[in-house]
Design an enzyme around this catalytic site. Sequence first.
Site, PDB file in Angstrom:
ATOM      1  N   TYR A  20       0.826  -1.223   0.000  1.00  0.00           N
ATOM      2  CA  TYR A  20       0.000   0.000   0.000  1.00  0.00           C
ATOM      3  C   TYR A  20       0.856   1.267   0.000  1.00  0.00           C
ATOM      4  O   TYR A  20       2.067   1.203   0.093  1.00  0.00           O
ATOM      5  CB  TYR A  20      -1.063  -0.007   1.098  1.00  0.00           C
ATOM      6  CG  TYR A  20      -0.685  -0.166   2.549  1.00  0.00           C
ATOM      7  CD1 TYR A  20       0.578   0.084   3.047  1.00  0.00           C
ATOM      8  CD2 TYR A  20      -1.669  -0.550   3.460  1.00  0.00           C
ATOM      9  CE1 TYR A  20       0.860  -0.051   4.398  1.00  0.00           C
ATOM     10  CE2 TYR A  20      -1.399  -0.681   4.817  1.00  0.00           C
ATOM     11  CZ  TYR A  20      -0.127  -0.430   5.268  1.00  0.00           C
ATOM     12  OH  TYR A  20       0.141  -0.553   6.597  1.00  0.00           O
ATOM     13  N   GLU A  21       0.170   2.391  -0.200  1.00  0.00           N
ATOM     14  CA  GLU A  21       0.854   3.679  -0.408  1.00  0.00           C
ATOM     15  C   GLU A  21       1.697   3.658  -1.668  1.00  0.00           C
ATOM     16  O   GLU A  21       2.771   4.266  -1.730  1.00  0.00           O
ATOM     17  CB  GLU A  21       1.736   4.042   0.797  1.00  0.00           C
ATOM     18  CG  GLU A  21       1.005   4.519   1.997  1.00  0.00           C
ATOM     19  CD  GLU A  21      -0.067   5.508   1.669  1.00  0.00           C
ATOM     20  OE1 GLU A  21       0.139   6.323   0.746  1.00  0.00           O
ATOM     21  OE2 GLU A  21      -1.131   5.452   2.298  1.00  0.00           O
ATOM     22  N   GLY A  22       1.251   2.935  -2.670  1.00  0.00           N
ATOM     23  CA  GLY A  22       2.032   2.776  -3.896  1.00  0.00           C
ATOM     24  C   GLY A  22       2.923   1.566  -3.746  1.00  0.00           C
ATOM     25  O   GLY A  22       3.849   1.562  -2.914  1.00  0.00           O
TER      26      GLY A  22
END
Length: 592
Positions: free
Chosen positions: A434-436
């Site tokens: 997550y978060e890229g």
Amino acid sequence: MPSYTAPVKDMQFVLHDVLKVTEQDIPGYDELEADFTSAILEEAGKISSEVLQPLNVVGDKEGCVLENGVVRTPTGFKEAFEQMKEGGWTALDCDPEYGGQGMPYIMGTAVGEMMVSANMAFNMYQGLTHGAYSAIHAHGTDAQKATYLPKMVSCEWTGTMNLTEPHCGTDLGLMRTKAAPQDDGSYKITGQKIFISAGEHDMADNIIHLVLAKIEGGPEGIKGVSLFIVPKFLVNDDNSVGARNGVSVGSIEEKMGIHGNSTCVMNYDEATGYLLGTEHKGMRAMFTMMNEARMGVGLQGYAQAAVAYENAVIYANDRLQGRAVTGAENPDGPADPLIVHPDIRRNLMDQKSFVEGARAFTFWGAHLIDRHVRGGDEAADGLISLLTPVIKGFQTDKGFEYAVAAQQVYGGHGYIEEWGMSQFARDARIAMIYEGANGVQALDLVGRKLAQDGGKHVMAFFDLVKSFIKDNGGNEEFDKAFLEPLKAASKDLQAAGMYFMQNGMKNPNHALAGSYDFMHMFGHVCLGLMWAKMGKAAMDALEGGASDTAFYETKIATGKYYMARQLPATGMHLARIESGADTVMALDAANF
Ligand SMILES: Cc1cc2nc3c(=O)[nH]c(=O)nc-3n(C[C@H](O)[C@H](O)[C@H](O)COP(=O)(O)OP(=O)(O)OC[C@H]3O[C@@H](n4cnc5c(N)ncnc54)[C@H](O)[C@@H]3O)c2cc1C
């Protein structure tokens, strides 16, 4: 069951011996005397070990439950959240104008590491709120700030970030959630978001969702995305909680780890939303939150490795298996403890040298943010913008790798759930996604950040390494163990950058096929720089007559290990990068 003891002394070493915080010309840093930071860290360590850590396994086993549209968090979470709020831990580095304590971000980071090590899933409720607080603080109107921030600082209301949709995660230009303008200046938000962390739960009076959506009739793709504040309950003029808004939780996900955090499908059905920042500039506003979140996720990576390492050391000292090859070390017992074996030591040294290096790197990153936000230093902002994908991508990959390595110390007992080691690995895994996802962090680093502002920031990084080497040479032991390996690794990194410049223009695949290696290489050089700084600080302390010689000698030995055994990885990464894209792209899709 695992335990957690906060590494207060190691943190104090980074703050005071390495970063010398009180000598920095940053507003608020003059208050960070060693006694003061130690008192805060001791208290944070106590709540982490005594309150949050015992709930880690509870959260993992019970998970969150959706009942009648409400998510019930695991037993004890609600009470622990109250304790966090009462202790002011949610407000540590927030703006005093809105009820915060106004401490530098670096203190929030140190305390954050402890809480994430103790209970990552639990800490996410507060972490996401902090991210939403920062986005509203940076982009909100005065009225929006007055309405939302005080309650978010205290965590009476929590926050979320809503980007992902079923058909779009990385490529947010494909977003379908719509925002229809209303006569009163608000918008009606309609669409579905998935995988929303802390999207619904029973620990706060209201949940403030920050939602990306496209205003009808706006530009196509990512240029048409705007950011909205969508509260679960509308807020009355007197700031009390009002009517229910058109937002509901559809379901919660079953997942590999972080079971104590609710991952929700959120349905927006003509929900009332308020524009945050400028129309169609939603990504800019969301990036305030995402950059902070990426730092936070990079911290999650090493914080999970840190607690896993701590437990692996205890086990390696207790578990008796085999004899030391050089002669029995526990002759009165049936066998020697695991820690006598060189391969167990290699494993533990890998973990230790990564965790302590990553801690210094993350604290340095937080210090750069303070330097920019509190001191207006634009160069620091450029540097941390360059380093954020490295902190996120490298540290979460390695954090997971070393959480697994700690599991390995336990043999089969690491694989079964009884000892709690599997949870560290399962929880750490999400930080790579997550978060890229980390591949996208590498893309951001090589495709965007390297060339940003004409390459000024990467040049500043190389200058920093160069001047450290120049200013600290002359001690034979230090030169050989620390400066020479750092110089060689930094040369590898520059050679990789040069390869991208010479070949990436002709064929961008040559740059992107090497981007992941470059991110890891950069991470190693950063940790190499950190270890050189820590090695120097420890030597200075010993020369200055510090009484705790074992502590400083351990730092030097651990640093020497990193430089000798981990940093040479840059050579392998460079070889891969210089082999270009040909072998990577050789197969037709049909031949995979
Ligand atoms: C437990 C959990 C919690 C989450 N919390 C939140 C949250 O609170 N809010 C929120 O909005 N989202 C959240 N997410 C979503 C998360 O951020 C996305 O899953 C992530 O960004 C990846 O998107 P995706 O899953 O659609 O994968 P995709 O975008 O489909 O990507 C799949 C793979 O392809 C790679 N890839 C994609 N594009 C490229 C490219 N151009 N070049 C190279 N590689 C590429 C990616 O690196 C990835 O490995 C959460 C997810 C989970 C599982």
